[in-house]
Design a protein around this motif. Structure first.
Motif, PDB file in Angstrom:
ATOM      1  N   ASN A   1     -35.161 108.658   4.247  1.00  0.00           N
ATOM      2  CA  ASN A   1     -34.522 107.662   5.105  1.00  0.00           C
ATOM      3  C   ASN A   1     -35.418 107.303   6.302  1.00  0.00           C
ATOM      4  OD1 ASN A   1     -32.256 105.963   5.374  1.00  0.00           O
ATOM      5  ND2 ASN A   1     -31.442 107.213   7.027  1.00  0.00           N
ATOM      6  N   HIS A   2     -36.689 107.031   6.039  1.00  0.00           N
ATOM      7  CA  HIS A   2     -37.627 106.781   7.138  1.00  0.00           C
ATOM      8  C   HIS A   2     -37.918 105.294   7.283  1.00  0.00           C
ATOM      9  CE1 HIS A   2     -40.508 106.555   3.790  1.00  0.00           C
ATOM     10  NE2 HIS A   2     -41.272 105.858   4.606  1.00  0.00           N
ATOM     11  N   MET A   3     -38.475 104.951   8.432  1.00  0.00           N
ATOM     12  CA  MET A   3     -38.980 103.616   8.694  1.00  0.00           C
ATOM     13  C   MET A   3     -40.372 103.748   9.282  1.00  0.00           C
ATOM     14  SD  MET A   3     -36.478 102.768  11.950  1.00  0.00           S
ATOM     15  CE  MET A   3     -37.206 101.170  12.236  1.00  0.00           C
ATOM     16  N   LEU A   4     -41.302 102.929   8.780  1.00  0.00           N
ATOM     17  CA  LEU A   4     -42.689 102.964   9.251  1.00  0.00           C
ATOM     18  C   LEU A   4     -42.751 102.237  10.586  1.00  0.00           C
ATOM     19  CD1 LEU A   4     -45.499 103.967   8.333  1.00  0.00           C
ATOM     20  CD2 LEU A   4     -45.893 101.675   7.406  1.00  0.00           C
ATOM     21  N   ILE A   5     -43.109 102.958  11.638  1.00  0.00           N
ATOM     22  CA  ILE A   5     -43.040 102.423  12.981  1.00  0.00           C
ATOM     23  C   ILE A   5     -43.926 101.182  13.130  1.00  0.00           C
ATOM     24  CG2 ILE A   5     -44.896 103.831  13.970  1.00  0.00           C
ATOM     25  CD1 ILE A   5     -41.514 103.115  15.634  1.00  0.00           C
ATOM     26  N   LEU A   6     -43.399 100.173  13.772  1.00  0.00           N
ATOM     27  CA  LEU A   6     -44.028  98.887  14.087  1.00  0.00           C
ATOM     28  C   LEU A   6     -44.126  97.921  12.906  1.00  0.00           C
ATOM     29  CD1 LEU A   6     -46.889  99.882  16.574  1.00  0.00           C
ATOM     30  CD2 LEU A   6     -44.772  98.683  17.101  1.00  0.00           C
ATOM     31  N   GLN A   7     -43.827  98.379  11.707  1.00  0.00           N
ATOM     32  CA  GLN A   7     -43.968  97.509  10.546  1.00  0.00           C
ATOM     33  C   GLN A   7     -43.113  96.242  10.683  1.00  0.00           C
ATOM     34  OE1 GLN A   7     -46.074  97.811   8.172  1.00  0.00           O
ATOM     35  NE2 GLN A   7     -45.308  97.043   6.236  1.00  0.00           N
ATOM     36  N   GLU A   8     -41.859  96.404  11.044  1.00  0.00           N
ATOM     37  CA  GLU A   8     -40.970  95.240  11.164  1.00  0.00           C
ATOM     38  C   GLU A   8     -41.323  94.381  12.383  1.00  0.00           C
ATOM     39  OE1 GLU A   8     -36.752  96.442   9.213  1.00  0.00           O
ATOM     40  OE2 GLU A   8     -37.407  97.665  10.915  1.00  0.00           O
ATOM     41  N   TYR A   9     -41.912  94.997  13.392  1.00  0.00           N
ATOM     42  CA  TYR A   9     -42.379  94.196  14.531  1.00  0.00           C
ATOM     43  C   TYR A   9     -43.480  93.245  14.087  1.00  0.00           C
ATOM     44  CZ  TYR A   9     -44.502  92.966  18.999  1.00  0.00           C
ATOM     45  OH  TYR A   9     -45.013  92.271  20.071  1.00  0.00           O
ATOM     46  N   TYR A  10     -44.427  93.768  13.299  1.00  0.00           N
ATOM     47  CA  TYR A  10     -45.521  92.936  12.824  1.00  0.00           C
ATOM     48  C   TYR A  10     -45.059  91.859  11.853  1.00  0.00           C
ATOM     49  CZ  TYR A  10     -48.511  96.741  14.584  1.00  0.00           C
ATOM     50  OH  TYR A  10     -49.132  97.678  15.365  1.00  0.00           O
ATOM     51  N   LEU A  11     -44.078  92.179  11.019  1.00  0.00           N
ATOM     52  CA  LEU A  11     -43.641  91.250   9.983  1.00  0.00           C
ATOM     53  C   LEU A  11     -42.645  90.206  10.484  1.00  0.00           C
ATOM     54  CD1 LEU A  11     -43.136  93.670   6.938  1.00  0.00           C
ATOM     55  CD2 LEU A  11     -45.036  92.093   7.349  1.00  0.00           C
ATOM     56  N   GLY A  12     -41.848  90.546  11.478  1.00  0.00           N
ATOM     57  CA  GLY A  12     -40.793  89.639  11.904  1.00  0.00           C
ATOM     58  C   GLY A  12     -40.786  89.307  13.379  1.00  0.00           C
ATOM     59  N   PHE A  13     -40.674  90.323  14.224  1.00  0.00           N
ATOM     60  CA  PHE A  13     -40.504  90.093  15.649  1.00  0.00           C
ATOM     61  C   PHE A  13     -41.722  89.418  16.283  1.00  0.00           C
ATOM     62  CE2 PHE A  13     -37.368  93.301  14.732  1.00  0.00           C
ATOM     63  CZ  PHE A  13     -36.319  93.054  15.609  1.00  0.00           C
ATOM     64  N   LEU A  14     -42.931  89.897  15.957  1.00  0.00           N
ATOM     65  CA  LEU A  14     -44.137  89.355  16.587  1.00  0.00           C
ATOM     66  C   LEU A  14     -44.403  87.906  16.181  1.00  0.00           C
ATOM     67  CD1 LEU A  14     -46.623  89.675  18.362  1.00  0.00           C
ATOM     68  CD2 LEU A  14     -47.808  90.731  16.420  1.00  0.00           C
ATOM     69  N   PRO A  15     -44.417  87.576  14.885  1.00  0.00           N
ATOM     70  CA  PRO A  15     -44.670  86.159  14.547  1.00  0.00           C
ATOM     71  C   PRO A  15     -43.607  85.219  15.110  1.00  0.00           C
ATOM     72  CG  PRO A  15     -44.076  87.428  12.589  1.00  0.00           C
ATOM     73  CD  PRO A  15     -44.342  88.407  13.673  1.00  0.00           C
ATOM     74  N   LEU A  16     -42.338  85.652  15.100  1.00  0.00           N
ATOM     75  CA  LEU A  16     -41.289  84.802  15.652  1.00  0.00           C
ATOM     76  C   LEU A  16     -41.489  84.611  17.155  1.00  0.00           C
ATOM     77  CD1 LEU A  16     -38.688  83.236  15.202  1.00  0.00           C
ATOM     78  CD2 LEU A  16     -37.409  85.362  15.574  1.00  0.00           C
ATOM     79  N   ALA A  17     -41.856  85.684  17.842  1.00  0.00           N
ATOM     80  CA  ALA A  17     -42.085  85.580  19.294  1.00  0.00           C
ATOM     81  C   ALA A  17     -43.261  84.660  19.608  1.00  0.00           C
ATOM     82  CB  ALA A  17     -42.342  86.974  19.871  1.00  0.00           C
ATOM     83  N   ILE A  18     -44.327  84.729  18.803  1.00  0.00           N
ATOM     84  CA  ILE A  18     -45.485  83.853  19.018  1.00  0.00           C
ATOM     85  C   ILE A  18     -45.095  82.397  18.794  1.00  0.00           C
ATOM     86  CG2 ILE A  18     -47.751  83.215  18.104  1.00  0.00           C
ATOM     87  CD1 ILE A  18     -48.265  86.195  17.643  1.00  0.00           C
ATOM     88  N   LEU A  19     -44.291  82.137  17.768  1.00  0.00           N
ATOM     89  CA  LEU A  19     -43.853  80.770  17.510  1.00  0.00           C
ATOM     90  C   LEU A  19     -42.952  80.249  18.631  1.00  0.00           C
ATOM     91  CD1 LEU A  19     -43.137  80.892  13.669  1.00  0.00           C
ATOM     92  CD2 LEU A  19     -45.052  79.797  14.844  1.00  0.00           C
ATOM     93  N   ILE A  20     -42.095  81.121  19.171  1.00  0.00           N
ATOM     94  CA  ILE A  20     -41.246  80.707  20.296  1.00  0.00           C
ATOM     95  C   ILE A  20     -42.107  80.382  21.510  1.00  0.00           C
ATOM     96  CG2 ILE A  20     -39.519  81.509  21.957  1.00  0.00           C
ATOM     97  CD1 ILE A  20     -38.228  83.094  19.652  1.00  0.00           C
ATOM     98  N   ALA A  21     -43.123  81.214  21.754  1.00  0.00           N
ATOM     99  CA  ALA A  21     -44.032  80.955  22.878  1.00  0.00           C
ATOM    100  C   ALA A  21     -44.738  79.612  22.705  1.00  0.00           C
ATOM    101  CB  ALA A  21     -45.053  82.088  22.992  1.00  0.00           C
ATOM    102  N   ALA A  22     -45.137  79.315  21.462  1.00  0.00           N
ATOM    103  CA  ALA A  22     -45.783  78.029  21.193  1.00  0.00           C
ATOM    104  C   ALA A  22     -44.813  76.875  21.411  1.00  0.00           C
ATOM    105  CB  ALA A  22     -46.327  78.004  19.763  1.00  0.00           C
ATOM    106  N   ALA A  23     -43.552  77.064  20.980  1.00  0.00           N
ATOM    107  CA  ALA A  23     -42.550  76.006  21.116  1.00  0.00           C
ATOM    108  C   ALA A  23     -42.223  75.730  22.583  1.00  0.00           C
ATOM    109  CB  ALA A  23     -41.290  76.382  20.359  1.00  0.00           C
ATOM    110  N   VAL A  24     -42.281  76.760  23.421  1.00  0.00           N
ATOM    111  CA  VAL A  24     -42.033  76.569  24.848  1.00  0.00           C
ATOM    112  C   VAL A  24     -43.101  75.657  25.449  1.00  0.00           C
ATOM    113  CG1 VAL A  24     -42.005  77.748  27.084  1.00  0.00           C
ATOM    114  CG2 VAL A  24     -40.761  78.721  25.145  1.00  0.00           C
TER     115      VAL A  24
END
Length: 223
Positions: A180-203
């Motif tokens: 029942n493990h999760m690889l640390i930062l994996q979901e940040y790289y796959l979802g949170f980071l690209p979405l945040a970069i796109l939001i920053a660009a949209a601003v």
């Protein structure tokens, strides 16, 4: 597949650096899988080839392509940070995969990196060496991006990690898999980071908001 790759190289023929990096991504996978090289079965060389072919070189292609499309010379500091971050994470991911497949690789007599050095030593190399390098490169990238949104995304991701480990009994791991493990930062790289970069660009450029809307459509399971 080779024909399509050749056409892409022809289309980018005016940018020698971009073509070389793209071609090297192909060569890394060929070296990893195809005899007589087949470095998957050659210990650490397999980790290097996969980290390059699966993570570092495609990331560099994406970065260089942005500079190519903008008609601007590339920033060596950014390229170096992206290369170190993606290679380190790519190596961590393939060692995690080899740790998951340890029994199957042993049964098939495939001399992977984990089979050669052992489970404990492979994990130590990642935890003490490549993971700190990955974090340092990520910090450099976030600093160079110069926007608060990726930091907000990281904070939200860490909240998700806390909730999962606190209430759903997930185990956050750097590389060694557990139940029942999760690889640390994996979901940040796959979802949170690209979405945040796109939001920053949209601003900065409201037209870029289209990319924010299309991301969940293209990658529904990630988003």
């Amino acid at each position: 597949t080779v024909l399509i790759g050749g056409l892409i190289l022809w289309h980018w023929r005016g940018d020698a650096v971009l073509c070389i990096v793209y071609l090297c991504a192909w060569l890394a996978f060929i070296a990893y899988s195809v005899p007589p090289l087949r470095v998957k079965a050659r210990g650490g060389w397999g980790v290097v080839a996969m980290a390059l072919g699966e993570a570092a070189l495609p990331s560099l292609v994406a970065a260089l392509l942005c500079y190519h499309a903008a008609g601007r010379p590339f920033d060596a500091s950014w390229i170096l940070a992206v290369a170190l971050w993606s290679f380190s994470h790519g190596a961590r991911a393939i060692v995690w995969h080899q740790l998951n497949d340890e029994e199957a690789d042993r049964a098939a007599r495939v001399k992977t990196f984990v089979q050669n050095v052992g489970r404990a030593r492979a994990a130590r190399i990642i935890v003490r060496g490549l993971f700190p390098a990955e974090l340092a490169a990520l910090a450099a990238m976030l600093a160079m991006i110069g926007s608060i949104w990726p930091i907000i995304g990281l904070g939200l991701y860490l909240c998700v990690v806390f909730l999962r480990t606190r209430f759903w009994r997930y185990v956050a791991v750097i590389v060694a898999p557990q139940r029942n493990h999760m690889l640390i930062l994996q979901e940040y790289y796959l979802g949170f980071l690209p979405l945040a970069i796109l939001i920053a660009a949209a601003v900065r450029q409201p037209a870029d908001a289209f990319a924010v809307l299309i991301l969940p459509v293209l990658f529904p399971f990630v988003s």
